[in-house]
Design an enzyme around this catalytic site. Structure first.
Site: not given
Ligand code: NDP
Length: 697
Positions: A360, A362, A459, A493, A671
């Site tokens: 993600a 952040n 995550e 998150c 993790e």
């Molecule tokens: P996204 O789910 O939009 O994207 C996460 C990653 O997955 C990006 O690299 C994205 O690519 C990729 N991706 C998107 N769709 C697919 C798919 N169908 N198949 C494979 N890969 C895909 O999350 P954000 O980047 O917007 O991050 C914010 C979210 O992450 C929030 O919901 C937050 O809570 C969560 N988060 C959770 C954490 C945890 O440890 N639980 C920690 C930090 C954040 P691209 O961006 O290039 O489109």
């Protein structure tokens, strides 16, 4: 004459602009003169004559001839620097950056007779003029340091240093021979071809002598054209709107090639002992720490987070993770199982093979470290795809691993959007995917991974409760709420965005919260005093402000914040004031949905069972916090909260030693901690007979 008139020339053009234009004209005339009549013939009178002005005017702008020549030399050097920056922005690998430097210095512009002759005239005088020497030294230093830093991602430090010196010498030498032969001996194209062949050949030799087998080197990867890369990623600084880089999207060809390289590299990597793997991770951790400030700055530019956070947390947390798993690597073991006198059994803890990490936006570097450290410690190879908004520090991490001695292909970065992520989750050569992202993405990844029965660690998002009981230390609780809502502008998150406060404490709590929140400093993320930086993108800022508007419309009381911050330079970026809503209800949008921005909802409660039920009334289950001085109640409540990661009298601290992850829709797997080992290894059970085979046949 009015004061306005004094700042303008006769045509209405501001005087500063007129003066700049005149200076630029005189510099161009100087370059013409140098090219045509050489250094000695270029006098103030000659330049004045060519420009049609008096020698006194030339002297007025530049003082002596030396001043004018220095300004002209600086202009030539600046043109090369600008061309270099433009090419760097398009280069997506260290090898491509080396090529960008060669192309900028040996571009056709430097072989045109006018510019070339002017350079030659200067070079002949550098040793005699202090001003020219300064410019020349800066130019040489910049070239060497750029080359060294990129080459260090491809080859060991000592080799990088000497190869950088050779490339710099060859660039200057080839150019000089061409100039002295009056541009007969080489043109731009042949000069660049010579340098390219030299660099490729040298890098290949060095890769071979450092033990790499026939697998393509990083250099070869970098110079391969990205044939099916139809799109590019524009990387933007969300605090200023400035473009930081343009990267090519990796498509099926690149992903397939990365998996094949990872497969080859992993064979070599898994054959090392755990202690040997641990040493490489330790070295990488040391490099991360040494480069803390530079990496923190890059992360701040790309994410908009305050530099005071990235310097203290993002890189350090990554380094701690590498150190932790480096320590565990040597201790990875199966178990011996006693099966009586005639047999025994044992288990082997083996790596999965090639695994993928998808990050993600952040915590880009931290996420890349949290995923790669356990994966590598266990003997896997990892292909990592950063979020397309924040792709830069993962590239640096790949260089660091390489420099630390990780074999070719064992940690690779592919760039792209969701489609590139899907190529990883669907790939039959990848045995596991670890994703950090939204719940919807988690579901999609799990569904895609099912086709090849990959393991997944997810995550995902959260809407975590932070409960403040009546006996809590109020200042600690307020501090915890601030940490759990406004760190990284709320883009965390595990944030405790639903702050449940006991009725008896409610008024005092909200008042202190208001004071401390209003005092937070929103500003330029690169300013060390800034506490709240920019949100990741304009689109995300609109989403956050949309939630704020809905909070107000649904009847929550805005205590502080709630607006975009646009004062001065901040108008260029995506800044939102830290926001607190009070008198919230469980069914409001701001209370139910993950906002992922600096928006806190305060809710009142009266009874322990009531607050536990309300805290659990969500599909999420990532984290939870409890503030109380009653130790029995603390553990009783925590035991009933549906969350993977909990804090008592603190919030959002994530030591690597403790597993981190969610329950319910917030994720699967963990993790960090020993638990991560389970997710990056598989057990093999072995039965060993100690007697003859007894068979009924
Ligand atoms: P996204 O789910 O939009 O994207 C996460 C990653 O997955 C990006 O690299 C994205 O690519 C990729 N991706 C998107 N769709 C697919 C798919 N169908 N198949 C494979 N890969 C895909 O999350 P954000 O980047 O917007 O991050 C914010 C979210 O992450 C929030 O919901 C937050 O809570 C969560 N988060 C959770 C954490 C945890 O440890 N639980 C920690 C930090 C954040 P691209 O961006 O290039 O489109």
């Amino acid at each position: 004459m009015s004061s306005r008139d004094s700042r303008h020339g006769p045509s209405g053009v501001p005087r500063d602009e007129l003066e700049d234009a005149r200076r630029a004209q005189l510099i161009e005339v100087t370059i013409d003169s140098l090219a045509e009549v050489g250094f000695v013939g270029t006098t103030l009178a000659e330049i004045a004559g060519r420009a049609g002005v008096s020698p006194g005017l030339v002297a007025h702008y530049f003082g002596e001839k030396d001043g004018l020549l220095e300004a002209a030399f600086r202009t030539l050097a600046r043109v090369v620097a600008v061309r270099m920056r433009e090419r760097f922005a398009l280069a997506r690998t260290p090898r491509a950056r080396v090529q960008a430097l060669i192309d900028a210095n040996l571009g056709p512009e430097n072989f045109d007779r006018r510019t070339g002759n002017a350079w030659l005239a200067f070079w002949g005088q550098v040793l005699h003029f202090e001003g020219l020497k300064r410019v020349q030294t800066a130019y040489q230093r910049r070239m060497l340091s750029n080359l060294r830093s990129d080459l260090r991602s491809l080859i060991p430090g000592e080799d990088a240093r000497s190869l950088a010196a050779m490339i710099a010498a060859m660039i200057d030498g080839v150019w000089l021979r061409a100039a002295l032969s009056e541009w007969q001996e080489a043109d731009s194209e042949s000069a660049r071809a010579l340098l390219t062949a030299f660099v490729d050949g040298r890098l290949r030799e060095l890769a071979r002598s450092s033990g790499a087998d026939g697998a393509p080197t990083a250099l070869e990867r970098g110079s391969q054209p990205t044939t099916d890369a139809e799109r590019t990623i524009r990387v933007i600084n969300p605090a200023t709107g400035e473009e930081l880089a343009v990267l090519a999207v990796d498509g099926p060809t690149q992903v397939n090639a990365a998996v094949e390289r990872a497969r080859l590299g992993q064979k070599e990597w898994r054959a090392l002992t755990g202690a040997e793997r641990g040493r490489v991770l330790q070295r990488a951790a040391r490099l991360l720490r040494e480069r803390n400030d530079a990496l923190a700055e890059l992360e701040t530019r790309n994410t908009g987070k305050p530099i005071q956070e990235t310097r203290a947390v993002d890189v350090t947390s990554g380094a701690e993770c590498l150190e932790y798993f480096a320590g565990l690597a040597a201790g990875l073991a199966g178990e011996h199982v006693d099966l009586g006198p005639k047999a025994f059994g044992y288990t082997r803890r083996e790596p999965l093979g090639v695994v993928a990490g998808i990050g993600a936006w952040n915590y880009p570097l931290q996420i890349a470290c949290w995923k790669s450290a356990p994966a590598l410690a266990c003997g896997n190879a990892m292909i990592f795809k950063p979020a397309e908004l924040t792709p830069l520090t993962a590239i640096e991490l790949a260089g660091i691993y390489r420099e630390a001695g990780l074999p070719e292909g064992v940690f690779q970065v592919v760039q792209g959007f969701a489609a590139t992520g899907r190529l990883l989750t669907r790939h039959p050569g990848i045995r596991k995917v670890s994703l950090t992202g939204e719940v919807g993405t988690g579901k999609a990844v799990m569904a895609e991974a099912a086709a090849t029965l990959k393991q997944v660690t997810l995550e995902l998002g959260g809407k975590s409760p932070l409960i403040v009981f009546e006996d809590a230390k109020i200042d600690n609780a307020v501090a915890g709420a601030l940490l759990g809502n406004f760190y990284s502008a709320g883009e965390v998150c595990s944030n405790g965005t639903r702050v449940f406060v006991h009725r008896s404490l409610h008024a005092a709590f909200v008042e202190r919260l208001r004071e401390r929140t209003a005092g937070l400093r929103v500003g330029d993320p690169l300013d060390p005093l800034t506490q709240v930086g920019a949100l990741i993108s304009a689109e995300h800022m609109e989403k956050v402000l949309g939630f704020v508007a809905r909070g107000r419309a649904q009847g929550a009381r805005l205590v502080t914040g709630g607006v975009r911050v646009t004062s001065g330079e901040l108008a260029r970026g995506c800044f939102v004031a830290p926001t607190v809503f009070d008198y919230c209800h469980d069914d409001m949008d701001i209370v139910r949905r993950e906002i992922f921005g600096p928006v806190m909802s305060v809710l009142e409660f009266t009874d322990e069972d009531e607050v536990i039920a309300r805290a659990n009334a969500t599909e999420f289950g990532l984290a939870a916090g409890v503030f109380t001085n009653d130790v029995t109640r603390a553990h009783r409540v925590i035991a009933q909260l549906q969350a993977g990661t909990c804090w008592i009298n603190h919030y959002n601290v994530t030591p690597i030693e403790l597993p981190f992850g969610g329950v319910k829709m917030s994720g699967l797997g963990r993790e960090n901690g020993h638990a991560a080992i389970e997710h990056y290894t598989q057990l093999k059970s072995v039965y060993v007979a100690m007697s003859d085979v007894e068979s009924p046949y």
